[in-house]
Every structure is written in structure tokens, then in C-alpha cells.
Design a protein around this motif. Structure first.
Motif, PDB file in Angstrom:
ATOM      1  N   GLU A   1      50.521  47.219  62.840  1.00  0.00           N
ATOM      2  CA  GLU A   1      51.175  45.945  62.537  1.00  0.00           C
ATOM      3  C   GLU A   1      50.156  44.870  62.158  1.00  0.00           C
ATOM      4  N   GLN A   2      49.060  44.805  62.897  1.00  0.00           N
ATOM      5  CA  GLN A   2      48.022  43.822  62.582  1.00  0.00           C
ATOM      6  C   GLN A   2      47.390  44.113  61.224  1.00  0.00           C
ATOM      7  N   THR A   3      47.155  45.397  60.947  1.00  0.00           N
ATOM      8  CA  THR A   3      46.562  45.787  59.667  1.00  0.00           C
ATOM      9  C   THR A   3      47.509  45.465  58.520  1.00  0.00           C
ATOM     10  N   ALA A   4      48.784  45.763  58.696  1.00  0.00           N
ATOM     11  CA  ALA A   4      49.764  45.469  57.647  1.00  0.00           C
ATOM     12  C   ALA A   4      49.846  43.968  57.384  1.00  0.00           C
ATOM     13  N   ASP A   5      49.817  43.171  58.443  1.00  0.00           N
ATOM     14  CA  ASP A   5      49.857  41.709  58.279  1.00  0.00           C
ATOM     15  C   ASP A   5      48.631  41.225  57.494  1.00  0.00           C
ATOM     16  N   LEU A   6      47.463  41.797  57.808  1.00  0.00           N
ATOM     17  CA  LEU A   6      46.247  41.420  57.092  1.00  0.00           C
ATOM     18  C   LEU A   6      46.372  41.735  55.604  1.00  0.00           C
ATOM     19  N   ILE A   7      46.809  42.959  55.296  1.00  0.00           N
ATOM     20  CA  ILE A   7      46.921  43.356  53.897  1.00  0.00           C
ATOM     21  C   ILE A   7      47.938  42.478  53.171  1.00  0.00           C
ATOM     22  N   GLN A   8      49.053  42.191  53.811  1.00  0.00           N
ATOM     23  CA  GLN A   8      50.060  41.327  53.179  1.00  0.00           C
ATOM     24  C   GLN A   8      49.492  39.952  52.861  1.00  0.00           C
ATOM     25  N   SER A   9      48.626  39.450  53.736  1.00  0.00           N
ATOM     26  CA  SER A   9      48.032  38.129  53.499  1.00  0.00           C
ATOM     27  C   SER A   9      47.041  38.154  52.341  1.00  0.00           C
ATOM     28  N   LEU A  10      46.440  39.330  52.092  1.00  0.00           N
ATOM     29  CA  LEU A  10      45.449  39.455  51.025  1.00  0.00           C
ATOM     30  C   LEU A  10      46.078  39.770  49.665  1.00  0.00           C
ATOM     31  N   VAL A  11      47.282  40.339  49.668  1.00  0.00           N
ATOM     32  CA  VAL A  11      47.912  40.766  48.409  1.00  0.00           C
ATOM     33  C   VAL A  11      47.909  39.667  47.341  1.00  0.00           C
ATOM     34  N   PRO A  12      48.358  38.443  47.641  1.00  0.00           N
ATOM     35  CA  PRO A  12      48.387  37.421  46.589  1.00  0.00           C
ATOM     36  C   PRO A  12      47.017  36.884  46.195  1.00  0.00           C
ATOM     37  N   ARG A  13      45.985  37.283  46.920  1.00  0.00           N
ATOM     38  CA  ARG A  13      44.637  36.791  46.613  1.00  0.00           C
ATOM     39  C   ARG A  13      43.798  37.781  45.814  1.00  0.00           C
ATOM     40  N   VAL A  14      44.340  38.970  45.567  1.00  0.00           N
ATOM     41  CA  VAL A  14      43.598  39.953  44.778  1.00  0.00           C
ATOM     42  C   VAL A  14      43.520  39.487  43.320  1.00  0.00           C
ATOM     43  N   LYS A  15      42.323  39.488  42.791  1.00  0.00           N
ATOM     44  CA  LYS A  15      42.091  39.079  41.409  1.00  0.00           C
ATOM     45  C   LYS A  15      41.702  40.300  40.577  1.00  0.00           C
ATOM     46  N   THR A  16      42.424  40.517  39.509  1.00  0.00           N
ATOM     47  CA  THR A  16      42.177  41.663  38.637  1.00  0.00           C
ATOM     48  C   THR A  16      42.126  41.207  37.193  1.00  0.00           C
ATOM     49  N   TYR A  17      41.028  41.541  36.518  1.00  0.00           N
ATOM     50  CA  TYR A  17      40.889  41.221  35.095  1.00  0.00           C
ATOM     51  C   TYR A  17      40.450  42.471  34.339  1.00  0.00           C
ATOM     52  N   PHE A  18      41.134  42.731  33.236  1.00  0.00           N
ATOM     53  CA  PHE A  18      40.795  43.867  32.382  1.00  0.00           C
ATOM     54  C   PHE A  18      40.377  43.375  31.001  1.00  0.00           C
ATOM     55  N   LEU A  19      39.279  43.934  30.502  1.00  0.00           N
ATOM     56  CA  LEU A  19      38.928  43.806  29.093  1.00  0.00           C
ATOM     57  C   LEU A  19      39.284  45.138  28.440  1.00  0.00           C
ATOM     58  N   VAL A  20      40.199  45.097  27.478  1.00  0.00           N
ATOM     59  CA  VAL A  20      40.719  46.327  26.881  1.00  0.00           C
ATOM     60  C   VAL A  20      40.391  46.347  25.395  1.00  0.00           C
ATOM     61  N   ASP A  21      39.779  47.427  24.945  1.00  0.00           N
ATOM     62  CA  ASP A  21      39.401  47.532  23.533  1.00  0.00           C
ATOM     63  C   ASP A  21      40.611  47.672  22.620  1.00  0.00           C
ATOM     64  N   ASP A  22      41.622  48.424  23.056  1.00  0.00           N
ATOM     65  CA  ASP A  22      42.786  48.704  22.204  1.00  0.00           C
ATOM     66  C   ASP A  22      44.060  48.504  23.022  1.00  0.00           C
ATOM     67  N   LEU A  23      44.769  47.405  22.731  1.00  0.00           N
ATOM     68  CA  LEU A  23      45.967  47.092  23.497  1.00  0.00           C
ATOM     69  C   LEU A  23      47.149  47.992  23.165  1.00  0.00           C
ATOM     70  N   ASN A  24      47.022  48.814  22.139  1.00  0.00           N
ATOM     71  CA  ASN A  24      48.130  49.697  21.770  1.00  0.00           C
ATOM     72  C   ASN A  24      48.442  50.708  22.874  1.00  0.00           C
ATOM     73  N   HIS A  25      47.444  51.052  23.680  1.00  0.00           N
ATOM     74  CA  HIS A  25      47.703  51.969  24.790  1.00  0.00           C
ATOM     75  C   HIS A  25      48.644  51.330  25.807  1.00  0.00           C
ATOM     76  N   LEU A  26      48.420  50.052  26.117  1.00  0.00           N
ATOM     77  CA  LEU A  26      49.301  49.337  27.046  1.00  0.00           C
ATOM     78  C   LEU A  26      50.681  49.138  26.440  1.00  0.00           C
ATOM     79  N   MET A  27      50.737  48.878  25.137  1.00  0.00           N
ATOM     80  CA  MET A  27      52.026  48.708  24.466  1.00  0.00           C
ATOM     81  C   MET A  27      52.814  50.022  24.486  1.00  0.00           C
ATOM     82  N   ARG A  28      52.127  51.120  24.226  1.00  0.00           N
ATOM     83  CA  ARG A  28      52.788  52.424  24.176  1.00  0.00           C
ATOM     84  C   ARG A  28      53.416  52.777  25.524  1.00  0.00           C
TER      85      ARG A  28
END
Length: 287
Positions: free
Chosen positions: A146-173
Motif C-alpha cells: 500500500e505504501q509503495t503503491a501510494d508512492l508510485i501514484q504520487s510520482l505518476v504525474p511527475r514523470v517527464k518523457t520526451y522523444f526525438l523521432v526521425d520519422d513520425l510516420n511510424h507513430l501515425m501508422r
């Protein structure tokens, strides 16, 4: 009471690490040139194999973990009386999370006392992986499920993810971005920066002219709200670029640890060769 941590192959965690830290990984599958490949186990499809196929023109697709697979695993732990914490791939990007929820309900009908906690990380790749690492650290420190789950839930909105993608057609497909967004990314020398938003979907947050400037911009964006000393740089076929970005991150003096890891095959299927990802935990809520 101790508990079992589960995650899936989209977390892109090294197999050696998951084995060392007692994390069970369930695998999505990849359809490639008429064959179905696993992403965990001794015969798994590697990122290198996948990228080579994509560079020669193959167009792979992925399939979520199905309800039956989750039911088998959850039922096993319910029979043993072992509590489970499943740290899951973003529900906005895959039906895997919902499959797990359905399987849990089925198992609870037979084992109403079973403890099966499922967390939607709203993250992908090592954004999800960072949260698994935090869960492992909390368990090792003696925190309850329960304590671990609460910790992870508190961190979820703070995760920062950035992608540099050479060809966006893969994401579109794969239906992850619109045709208009992919078209913008195809403009000469324009490098879009894709972020995972607070709800777990993908959004183009910047368009930068030139690859080096784009790399510098994702470093700047990562450092802007950094609160944890660990950053992960993931790459699809261009490790030397990841090494350069690592040097830029460490030169800031704001962080002490940069892990360089290959993007796993599931994420690489949707982003394609040449992708670079930066993953961190920020001090502010994600946009």
C-alpha cells in the motif's frame, strides 16, 4: 508482508536488472513479416533485429497482453497467497492495462482475499521503467504494498518523457499521432519533440530546426523541472547520440546518474530507427 512486483515489456528494463530485483515481466508481442515474436524470454525479438527489419522496409505492429495471460499469472499468485503490484503501461497507449483489470476481477471471484493492485503509470518505455525502479527501492526499504503503491501514484504525474523521432510516420501508422502531426514532422530539417502527457497520450510539444538543436532542447526541457538525480537516455540504433546527450546532462551539475539503455522492441515499433528518449522525474506536474 512482502509482495511481488510485475511490469510489462514496454518498461524497457534490462533483463539482468529485473532478474536481480525480482521483477516479473510480461511481454507484449510483435507481428513482423507474417510472424509473431515474443518480447520476453530466451527467444525474444531484440531491438537490433527489429530495427534492421524496419530499415529494410518492414512495418511491424504490436499486440497487447491478453486477459488470459494476466489471469494465469494473477491466479498463480492468488493460490500462493502472494500479494501483487502490477506497474502497467499507459492505458491511453494500449489495452494492456484494461486486460489486467478484467483478469483481476475474474481471479477475485474465486479468490476474494487476493491482493492484486494495478497501477496505470500513464507512461511508456523508461518513464514506466523509472516507476518500477522506485517500486523496487520502496519494497527493499521495507515499505508495504500500500505504501509503495501510494508512492508510485504520487510520482505518476511527475514523470517527464520526451522523444526525438526521425520519422513520425511510424507513430501515425500505429494510430498514436495524427496524419497532420506526421506531415509537420516531415518538413525539411524540422525535428518535432514528442512528450507523453499527463493522461498518457502523445503530444508534439516543440518543433526545432536541426537535430543538434533539438537534442539541446530536450536536455533543457528535462533539466527545467528535474527533482530526481537519475535520468535515463534511451536510443534506437544511435548509441553515440545518447552518449553525447548524457555528457550534456551531467555537465549541468543538476543530476548525478544517467543511464543509457536501448529502446525496447515494442516502443521501437512505434517510434522507428533513430529515436532518442529522455526520461526523468520532475518537481512539477506534467502538462
Amino acid at each position: 508482508m512482502t509482495f511481488k512486483i510485475l511490469t510489462d515489456s514496454t518498461a524497457d528494463l534490462p533483463e539482468s536488472w529485473t532478474q536481480e530485483h525480482d521483477v516479473q515481466v510480461l511481454g507484449l508481442t510483435i507481428q513482423l513479416d507474417g510472424q509473431t515474436y515474443e518480447t520476453v524470454g530466451p527467444d525474444k525479438l531484440t531491438s537490433e533485429q527489429l530495427l534492421a527489419k524496419m530499415e529494410s522496409g518492414s512495418k511491424p505492429t504490436t499486440s497487447q497482453i491478453n486477459v488470459g495471460q494476466f489471469e494465469d499469472v494473477f491466479r498463480q499468485y492468488a493460490q500462493e497467497g502472494t500479494a501483487v503490484l502490477y506497474v502497467a503501461f499507459a492505458s491511453a497507449l494500449s489495452g494492456t492495462y484494461q486486460s489486467a483489470v478484467m483478469a483481476r476481477e475474474m481471479v477475485l471471484e474465486d479468490y476474494p482475499e487476493a491482493i492484486i493492485t494495478i497501477l496505470d503509470t500513464k507512461a511508456a518505455s523508461m518513464g514506466e521503467g523509472l516507476l518500477v525502479m522506485k517500486a523496487v527501492e520502496a519494497r527493499a526499504a521495507g515499505q508495504s504494498l500500500e505504501q509503495t503503491a501510494d508512492l508510485i501514484q504520487s510520482l505518476v504525474p511527475r514523470v517527464k518523457t520526451y522523444f526525438l523521432v526521425d520519422d513520425l510516420n511510424h507513430l501515425m501508422r500505429g494510430g498514436r499521432i495524427s496524419k497532420a502531426a506526421a506531415l509537420m514532422g516531415s518538413l525539411v530539417n524540422i525535428k518535432p519533440i514528442i512528450a507523453v502527457t499527463a493522461d498518457g497520450s502523445l503530444d508534439s510539444v516543440a518543433k526545432v530546426r536541426g537535430k543538434k538543436k533539438a537534442q539541446a532542447e530536450v536536455v533543457r526541457m528535462t533539466l527545467e523541472t528535474i527533482s530526481d538525480p537519475r535520468v535515463v537516455v534511451a536510443y534506437a540504433g544511435e548509441k553515440e547520440v545518447a552518449e553525447t546527450v548524457k555528457e550534456q546532462l551531467l555537465a549541468s551539475g543538476q543530476i548525478t546518474e544517467v543511464l543509457i539503455l536501448p529502446l525496447g522492441p515494442v516502443i521501437s515499433t512505434h517510434t522507428g530507427p533513430g529515436t532518442l528518449g529522455l526520461f526523468s522525474i520532475g518537481s512539477e506536474l506534467s502538462d
